[in-house]
Design an enzyme around this catalytic site. Sequence first.
Site, short mmCIF file in Angstrom:
data_model
loop_
_atom_site.label_atom_id
_atom_site.label_comp_id
_atom_site.label_asym_id
_atom_site.label_seq_id
_atom_site.Cartn_x
_atom_site.Cartn_y
_atom_site.Cartn_z
N ILE A 16 16.67 -0.75 1.65
CA ILE A 16 16.43 0.70 1.74
C ILE A 16 17.47 1.34 2.66
O ILE A 16 17.97 2.44 2.40
CB ILE A 16 14.99 1.00 2.22
CG1 ILE A 16 14.00 0.29 1.29
CG2 ILE A 16 14.73 2.50 2.24
CD1 ILE A 16 12.57 0.34 1.76
N ASP A 50 21.55 -7.23 17.89
CA ASP A 50 20.09 -7.40 17.77
C ASP A 50 19.46 -6.36 18.68
O ASP A 50 19.63 -6.43 19.91
CB ASP A 50 19.71 -8.83 18.22
CG ASP A 50 18.21 -9.06 18.11
OD1 ASP A 50 17.78 -10.22 18.26
OD2 ASP A 50 17.47 -8.08 17.87
N PHE A 108 15.08 1.23 10.28
CA PHE A 108 14.61 0.33 9.23
C PHE A 108 14.46 -1.10 9.73
O PHE A 108 13.66 -1.87 9.20
CB PHE A 108 15.63 0.28 8.07
CG PHE A 108 15.76 1.55 7.29
CD1 PHE A 108 16.88 2.37 7.45
CD2 PHE A 108 14.79 1.94 6.39
CE1 PHE A 108 17.03 3.54 6.72
CE2 PHE A 108 14.93 3.12 5.65
CZ PHE A 108 16.04 3.91 5.82
N SER A 151 4.90 1.92 6.13
CA SER A 151 4.54 1.32 4.85
C SER A 151 3.10 1.64 4.49
O SER A 151 2.25 1.81 5.38
CB SER A 151 4.71 -0.21 4.96
OG SER A 151 4.09 -0.85 3.88
N THR A 189 1.16 -0.32 3.65
CA THR A 189 0.38 -1.47 4.11
C THR A 189 -0.56 -1.07 5.26
O THR A 189 -1.56 -1.73 5.50
CB THR A 189 1.34 -2.62 4.54
OG1 THR A 189 0.67 -3.85 4.46
CG2 THR A 189 1.91 -2.40 5.91
N TYR A 206 2.44 -8.56 9.80
CA TYR A 206 3.47 -7.58 9.39
C TYR A 206 2.83 -6.19 9.31
O TYR A 206 3.36 -5.23 9.88
CB TYR A 206 4.08 -7.95 8.04
CG TYR A 206 4.75 -6.78 7.36
CD1 TYR A 206 4.11 -6.09 6.34
CD2 TYR A 206 5.99 -6.33 7.79
CE1 TYR A 206 4.70 -4.98 5.73
CE2 TYR A 206 6.58 -5.23 7.20
CZ TYR A 206 5.92 -4.55 6.18
OH TYR A 206 6.51 -3.46 5.60
N LYS A 260 3.40 -2.50 11.63
CA LYS A 260 3.63 -1.14 11.13
C LYS A 260 2.58 -0.19 11.71
O LYS A 260 2.89 0.93 12.14
CB LYS A 260 3.60 -1.10 9.60
CG LYS A 260 4.81 -1.77 8.95
CD LYS A 260 6.13 -1.13 9.37
CE LYS A 260 7.32 -1.78 8.71
NZ LYS A 260 8.61 -1.26 9.23
N PHE A 284 5.57 3.22 -0.47
CA PHE A 284 4.71 2.39 -1.30
C PHE A 284 5.55 1.19 -1.74
O PHE A 284 6.03 0.47 -0.84
CB PHE A 284 4.05 3.28 -2.38
CG PHE A 284 2.91 4.04 -1.71
CD1 PHE A 284 3.18 5.02 -0.77
CD2 PHE A 284 1.59 3.70 -1.93
CE1 PHE A 284 2.15 5.67 -0.08
CE2 PHE A 284 0.55 4.36 -1.26
CZ PHE A 284 0.84 5.34 -0.32
C1 WQD Z 1 2.98 -6.48 -5.57
C2 WQD Z 1 1.96 -7.07 -6.54
C3 WQD Z 1 1.25 -9.28 -6.02
C4 WQD Z 1 4.98 -11.38 -6.77
C5 WQD Z 1 4.45 -5.77 0.20
C6 WQD Z 1 4.27 -5.19 1.58
C7 WQD Z 1 4.87 -3.81 1.63
C8 WQD Z 1 6.30 -3.90 1.23
C9 WQD Z 1 6.39 -4.43 -0.20
C10 WQD Z 1 7.99 -4.33 2.85
C11 WQD Z 1 0.86 -7.84 -5.83
C12 WQD Z 1 1.99 -9.25 -7.35
C13 WQD Z 1 4.05 -10.37 -6.63
C14 WQD Z 1 4.81 -12.35 -7.79
C15 WQD Z 1 2.79 -11.26 -8.48
N1 WQD Z 1 6.97 -4.75 2.12
N2 WQD Z 1 2.98 -10.32 -7.47
N3 WQD Z 1 3.72 -12.24 -8.60
O1 WQD Z 1 2.38 -6.96 -1.60
O2 WQD Z 1 2.31 -4.69 -2.73
O3 WQD Z 1 3.73 -5.00 -0.71
O4 WQD Z 1 5.80 -5.74 -0.18
O5 WQD Z 1 8.53 -3.29 2.90
O6 WQD Z 1 4.76 -3.31 2.93
O7 WQD Z 1 2.89 -5.09 1.84
O8 WQD Z 1 4.38 -6.05 -2.84
O9 WQD Z 1 5.82 -6.93 -4.62
O10 WQD Z 1 4.81 -8.56 -2.95
O11 WQD Z 1 3.36 -7.51 -4.67
O12 WQD Z 1 1.80 -11.19 -9.21
O13 WQD Z 1 5.62 -13.31 -7.96
O14 WQD Z 1 2.64 -8.01 -7.37
O15 WQD Z 1 0.11 -10.14 -6.11
O16 WQD Z 1 -0.36 -7.61 -6.52
P1 WQD Z 1 3.06 -5.72 -2.00
P2 WQD Z 1 4.68 -7.32 -3.76
#
Ligand code: WQD
Length: 351
Positions: free
Chosen positions: A13, A59, A82, A126, A128, A151, A155, A179
Amino acid sequence: MKKILVTGGCGFIGSHTIVDLIENGYEVICVDNNSRSNPRILEGVEKITGKKIKNYKVDICNFDDTFAIFQENEDIEGIIHFAAFKAVGESVEQPLLYFENNLVSLINLLKCVQEFSVPHFVFSSSCTVYGNPNEIPVTEKTPPKPAESPYGYTKQMGEQIINEFAKASSAQCILLRYFNPVGAHPSILIGELPIGRPANLIPAITQTAIGKLPQMQVFGNDYPTRDGSCLRDFIHVCDIAHAHTLALEYLRAKKNNLQCEVFNLGTGNGVTVLEAIQTFEKVSGVKLNYVIGPRRPGDVVAIYANNDLAKKQLGWLPAFSLEDMLSTAWKWEQKLKIDQKFYNEKFSELN
Ligand code: WQD
């Protein structure tokens, strides 16, 4: 000239935001120790913008080294922060690494904001922080739930630290809750460079489609959603990037009502994992090799944004469709197949 310090500017990003800032008339310096990023991504930024980006390989957990950057650049008008570790799974295995890295770096930066009277501070937060929301879409007023990982806690705690700091300082701050940032710049000169096996869905899809991964798993299809798979709000990384430029413009124009304001950055459209796969197959023409596996611990079942506030206050409007996100992600993966040596060489030297 409006000089902005971007921490983590060699990241996914961060690099896209540097492009957007430069295209909107800002001068940008970068600080990135490249522990989780590849400095060669700045060559792509330079190809797009025609501007050479100075990166301080520092760092920001080291206060003295960070302070020295501000001494050398007394005209920093804003900071976009970031730089942080962001792997949910790793944070569960190594919580102290995450609390130390993500919070000490933030506190060091805020000390410099104070010392050098930097007027504007934009923080990479995030969705999250919402945990598993009771109601969707979530607004900025949706109460945060207990985070699902260290993590996520970094945040939530980062937001609280900035909130309290803002009350005691003259700095104007904005927290941007992303998101799911996905895709690549339309030039396909920059994009995401996951380290090792990608945890995130879209790089897992594109690496499986290109044959770098033999197969991928859908982590559960027995959730209470329309097709049983989790629901997310995927947002193009360039839309996220442009929101940072708009956030700075908003602060520079003194349009903010509070010293610390929060904005959701999502499209406002919920898409399930299986729908994302189906859309990818449509835009790429590739049949994806996936199986349904067990649920992934800590996954949020369903979340997507109410983005009215960012639209109204920042004048932000997501421009890229889900098809754009997936086609640019796929084009970038195809380019990486050709350039992998280029990126691996530099990265292997550094890590
Ligand atoms: C999305 C969906 C998985 C991989 C996290 C952090 C967020 C941000 C983005 C940093 C989920 C499913 C994933 C795979 C799958 N992080 N999946 N098979 O967990 O929504 O967000 O990453 O900036 O802060 O919380 O993102 O892409 O990991 O998962 O089925 O091989 O895809 O289970 O439902 P997430 P994600």
